[in-house]
Design a protein around this motif. Structure first.
Motif, PDB file in Angstrom:
ATOM      1  N   PHE A 180      22.816  34.221  44.483  1.00  0.00           N
ATOM      2  CA  PHE A 180      21.877  35.345  44.376  1.00  0.00           C
ATOM      3  C   PHE A 180      21.786  35.848  42.934  1.00  0.00           C
ATOM      4  CE2 PHE A 180      22.111  36.689  49.169  1.00  0.00           C
ATOM      5  CZ  PHE A 180      21.437  35.523  49.505  1.00  0.00           C
ATOM      6  N   ASP A 206      13.948  35.096  53.012  1.00  0.00           N
ATOM      7  CA  ASP A 206      15.074  34.215  53.344  1.00  0.00           C
ATOM      8  C   ASP A 206      14.556  32.788  53.484  1.00  0.00           C
ATOM      9  OD1 ASP A 206      18.099  34.810  54.848  1.00  0.00           O
ATOM     10  OD2 ASP A 206      17.192  32.818  54.997  1.00  0.00           O
ATOM     11  N   VAL A 207      15.285  31.844  52.914  1.00  0.00           N
ATOM     12  CA  VAL A 207      14.871  30.447  52.912  1.00  0.00           C
ATOM     13  C   VAL A 207      14.953  29.833  54.321  1.00  0.00           C
ATOM     14  CG1 VAL A 207      17.134  29.377  52.402  1.00  0.00           C
ATOM     15  CG2 VAL A 207      15.040  28.403  51.424  1.00  0.00           C
ATOM     16  N   ASP A 208      15.734  30.458  55.203  1.00  0.00           N
ATOM     17  CA  ASP A 208      15.920  29.941  56.563  1.00  0.00           C
ATOM     18  C   ASP A 208      15.635  31.085  57.545  1.00  0.00           C
ATOM     19  OD1 ASP A 208      16.670  28.498  58.801  1.00  0.00           O
ATOM     20  OD2 ASP A 208      18.828  28.727  58.437  1.00  0.00           O
ATOM     21  N   ASN A 268      25.913  41.331  57.071  1.00  0.00           N
ATOM     22  CA  ASN A 268      27.075  40.594  57.553  1.00  0.00           C
ATOM     23  C   ASN A 268      28.198  40.765  56.542  1.00  0.00           C
ATOM     24  OD1 ASN A 268      25.797  39.509  59.878  1.00  0.00           O
ATOM     25  ND2 ASN A 268      24.781  37.974  58.601  1.00  0.00           N
ATOM     26  N   GLY A 323      29.946  36.141  59.773  1.00  0.00           N
ATOM     27  CA  GLY A 323      29.122  35.026  59.312  1.00  0.00           C
ATOM     28  C   GLY A 323      28.557  35.203  57.917  1.00  0.00           C
ATOM     29  N   THR A 361      27.863  34.315  54.433  1.00  0.00           N
ATOM     30  CA  THR A 361      27.958  33.036  53.709  1.00  0.00           C
ATOM     31  C   THR A 361      27.732  33.200  52.214  1.00  0.00           C
ATOM     32  OG1 THR A 361      25.628  32.561  54.149  1.00  0.00           O
ATOM     33  CG2 THR A 361      27.228  31.656  55.708  1.00  0.00           C
ATOM     34  N   VAL A 362      27.015  34.241  51.821  1.00  0.00           N
ATOM     35  CA  VAL A 362      26.774  34.483  50.392  1.00  0.00           C
ATOM     36  C   VAL A 362      27.493  35.782  50.025  1.00  0.00           C
ATOM     37  CG1 VAL A 362      25.054  34.875  48.590  1.00  0.00           C
ATOM     38  CG2 VAL A 362      24.539  33.304  50.480  1.00  0.00           C
ATOM     39  N   HIS A 403      24.019  41.764  50.632  1.00  0.00           N
ATOM     40  CA  HIS A 403      22.587  41.636  50.903  1.00  0.00           C
ATOM     41  C   HIS A 403      22.284  42.211  52.276  1.00  0.00           C
ATOM     42  CE1 HIS A 403      24.685  37.959  52.127  1.00  0.00           C
ATOM     43  NE2 HIS A 403      23.849  37.914  53.163  1.00  0.00           N
ATOM     44  N   HIS A 423      19.653  41.876  55.348  1.00  0.00           N
ATOM     45  CA  HIS A 423      18.583  41.135  56.001  1.00  0.00           C
ATOM     46  C   HIS A 423      17.625  42.150  56.618  1.00  0.00           C
ATOM     47  CE1 HIS A 423      20.875  37.207  56.375  1.00  0.00           C
ATOM     48  NE2 HIS A 423      21.887  38.033  56.239  1.00  0.00           N
TER      49      HIS A 423
HETATM   50  P1  AMP Z   1      24.629  35.728  55.273  1.00  0.00           P
HETATM   51  O1  AMP Z   1      24.901  34.606  56.228  1.00  0.00           O
HETATM   52  O2  AMP Z   1      24.539  37.081  55.902  1.00  0.00           O
HETATM   53  O3  AMP Z   1      25.585  35.705  54.097  1.00  0.00           O
HETATM   54  O4  AMP Z   1      23.163  35.471  54.721  1.00  0.00           O
HETATM   55  C1  AMP Z   1      22.864  34.621  53.671  1.00  0.00           C
HETATM   56  C2  AMP Z   1      21.410  34.316  53.780  1.00  0.00           C
HETATM   57  O5  AMP Z   1      20.965  33.809  52.547  1.00  0.00           O
HETATM   58  C3  AMP Z   1      21.066  33.275  54.854  1.00  0.00           C
HETATM   59  O6  AMP Z   1      20.164  33.853  55.798  1.00  0.00           O
HETATM   60  C4  AMP Z   1      20.420  32.153  54.044  1.00  0.00           C
HETATM   61  O7  AMP Z   1      19.358  31.539  54.734  1.00  0.00           O
HETATM   62  C5  AMP Z   1      19.950  32.881  52.804  1.00  0.00           C
HETATM   63  N1  AMP Z   1      19.817  32.070  51.607  1.00  0.00           N
HETATM   64  C6  AMP Z   1      20.725  31.220  51.077  1.00  0.00           C
HETATM   65  N2  AMP Z   1      20.254  30.657  49.954  1.00  0.00           N
HETATM   66  C7  AMP Z   1      19.011  31.173  49.760  1.00  0.00           C
HETATM   67  C8  AMP Z   1      18.007  30.984  48.769  1.00  0.00           C
HETATM   68  N3  AMP Z   1      18.178  30.143  47.731  1.00  0.00           N
HETATM   69  N4  AMP Z   1      16.847  31.663  48.896  1.00  0.00           N
HETATM   70  C9  AMP Z   1      16.645  32.498  49.936  1.00  0.00           C
HETATM   71  N5  AMP Z   1      17.565  32.741  50.896  1.00  0.00           N
HETATM   72  C10 AMP Z   1      18.736  32.074  50.819  1.00  0.00           C
END
Ligand code: AMP
Length: 114
Positions: free
Chosen positions: A6, A30-32, A87, A93, A95-96, A100, A102
């Motif tokens: 990020f 969000d990319v996903d 999160n 869960g 992951t980053v 942030h 959502h």
């Molecule tokens: P979390 O699992 O709460 O840490 O959310 C991390 C979010 O970041 C996930 O929903 C991913 O899809 C999103 N994400 C990861 N890399 C990127 C990116 N390069 N651009 C946009 N969203 C991203």
């Protein structure tokens, strides 16, 4: 922070579909996506997660909610409703490890979440 994905988006080292930016925050899709509308709102300051919020940095959280309310109105889903999710940590869960929020909208959102 060097290895933070990020922080790299903030520095334009990797691309993102940006919705809003000012001197303190960035909002991008969000990319996903997990809903028809799914954005992330982040502080430009690198904060690892909710556990790292202190009296020193907590004002950014209020400001992020202010930005979310503004974007929700602009995007036209403020009245129908939406969900803000943070999160924190492994069991939730996260992951980053750059705090942030959502924002999910434009579908029925079940409760309780998984
Ligand atoms: P979390 O699992 O709460 O840490 O959310 C991390 C979010 O970041 C996930 O929903 C991913 O899809 C999103 N994400 C990861 N890399 C990127 C990116 N390069 N651009 C946009 N969203 C991203």
């Amino acid at each position: 922070m060097e290895d933070c994905i990020f922080c790299k988006i903030i520095k334009r080292e990797i691309p993102a579909n940006i919705i809003y930016e000012d001197e303190r925050v960035l909002a991008f899709y969000d990319v996903d996506p997990k809903a028809p509308f799914h954005m992330l709102v982040i502080p430009k300051e690198h904060i690892e997660g909710a556990n790292a919020i202190t009296g020193e940095n907590s004002s950014i959280v209020g400001y992020i909610f202010e930005v979310i309310a503004k974007i929700a109105k602009e995007q036209g889903f403020a009245e129908e409703g939406y969900r803000i999710v943070n999160n924190c940590g492994e069991k939730a869960g996260q992951t980053v490890h750059h705090i942030h929020f959502h924002v999910l909208a434009r579908r029925d959102l079940g409760w309780p979440p998984g």
